[in-house]
Motif scaffolding. Structure first.
Motif, short mmCIF file in Angstrom:
data_model
loop_
_atom_site.label_atom_id
_atom_site.label_comp_id
_atom_site.label_asym_id
_atom_site.label_seq_id
_atom_site.Cartn_x
_atom_site.Cartn_y
_atom_site.Cartn_z
N UNK A 51 0.81 -1.20 0.00
CA UNK A 51 0.00 0.00 0.00
C UNK A 51 0.85 1.25 0.00
N UNK A 52 2.13 1.11 0.30
CA UNK A 52 3.00 2.28 0.23
C UNK A 52 3.08 2.73 -1.23
N UNK A 53 3.34 3.98 -1.38
CA UNK A 53 3.31 4.55 -2.72
C UNK A 53 4.53 4.09 -3.52
N UNK A 54 4.29 3.27 -4.51
CA UNK A 54 5.36 2.77 -5.37
C UNK A 54 6.63 2.46 -4.56
N UNK A 55 6.40 1.74 -3.48
CA UNK A 55 7.52 1.48 -2.59
C UNK A 55 8.54 0.55 -3.20
N UNK A 56 9.77 0.88 -3.00
CA UNK A 56 10.84 -0.03 -3.39
C UNK A 56 11.59 -0.41 -2.14
N UNK A 57 12.11 -1.61 -2.13
CA UNK A 57 12.88 -2.03 -0.97
C UNK A 57 14.14 -1.17 -0.85
N UNK A 58 14.51 -0.91 0.38
CA UNK A 58 15.74 -0.15 0.64
C UNK A 58 16.78 -1.13 1.16
N UNK A 59 17.91 -1.14 0.52
CA UNK A 59 18.99 -2.05 0.91
C UNK A 59 20.02 -1.27 1.71
N UNK A 77 21.39 -0.87 -5.22
CA UNK A 77 20.88 -2.15 -5.74
C UNK A 77 21.15 -3.22 -4.70
N UNK A 78 20.53 -4.38 -4.89
CA UNK A 78 20.77 -5.49 -3.97
C UNK A 78 22.21 -5.98 -4.16
N UNK A 79 22.91 -6.16 -3.05
CA UNK A 79 24.28 -6.68 -3.11
C UNK A 79 24.45 -7.70 -2.00
N UNK A 80 25.59 -8.36 -2.04
CA UNK A 80 25.84 -9.41 -1.05
C UNK A 80 27.00 -9.03 -0.14
N UNK A 81 27.02 -9.64 1.05
CA UNK A 81 28.18 -9.45 1.93
C UNK A 81 29.47 -9.83 1.21
#
Ligand SMILES: [Zn+2]
Length: 103
Positions: A51-59, A77-81
């Motif tokens: 329901x959040x407005x065009x929410x994108x995940x925050x990494x 962007x999504x990254x790895x340890x």
């Protein structure tokens, strides 16, 4: 903007963010150093609620900077340890982490 960390000339501690007095030796004799990059130690993904407005995940990444201190950086962007990131500050003084290009 470059991410600046603070090197205590008395005891060699390196801190971020800045403090008035060194928590290790009590001196206030700082030298600024640029933390250009670091290595991701941990990742936290902040998921926006449905329901959040065009929410994108925050990494968010816990990054051990090459200068020493651990900083929390927002990744684009999504990254790895263990991945290397380039660090910088945005206009709101948030730490950003950008993927190191492999070439
Ligand atoms: Zn010190």
């Amino acid at each position: 903007m470059n991410l600046i960390v603070f090197h205590c000339r008395q005891c060699d501690a390196v801190l971020f963010p800045a403090r008035y007095l060194c928590p290790h030796c009590g001196a206030s004799d700082w030298e600024e150093q640029v933390a250009e990059g670091g290595t991701i130690e941990e990742i936290t993904v902040v998921r926006h609620r449905i329901g959040a407005q065009r929410g994108e995940d925050v990494h968010l990444a816990t990054v051990r900077s090459t200068a020493g201190p651990v900083v929390i950086a927002r990744l684009d962007e999504a990254m790895r340890p263990c991945a290397m990131v380039r660090l910088e500050l945005d206009d709101a003084m948030r730490v950003l982490g950008h993927a190191e290009s492999a070439h």
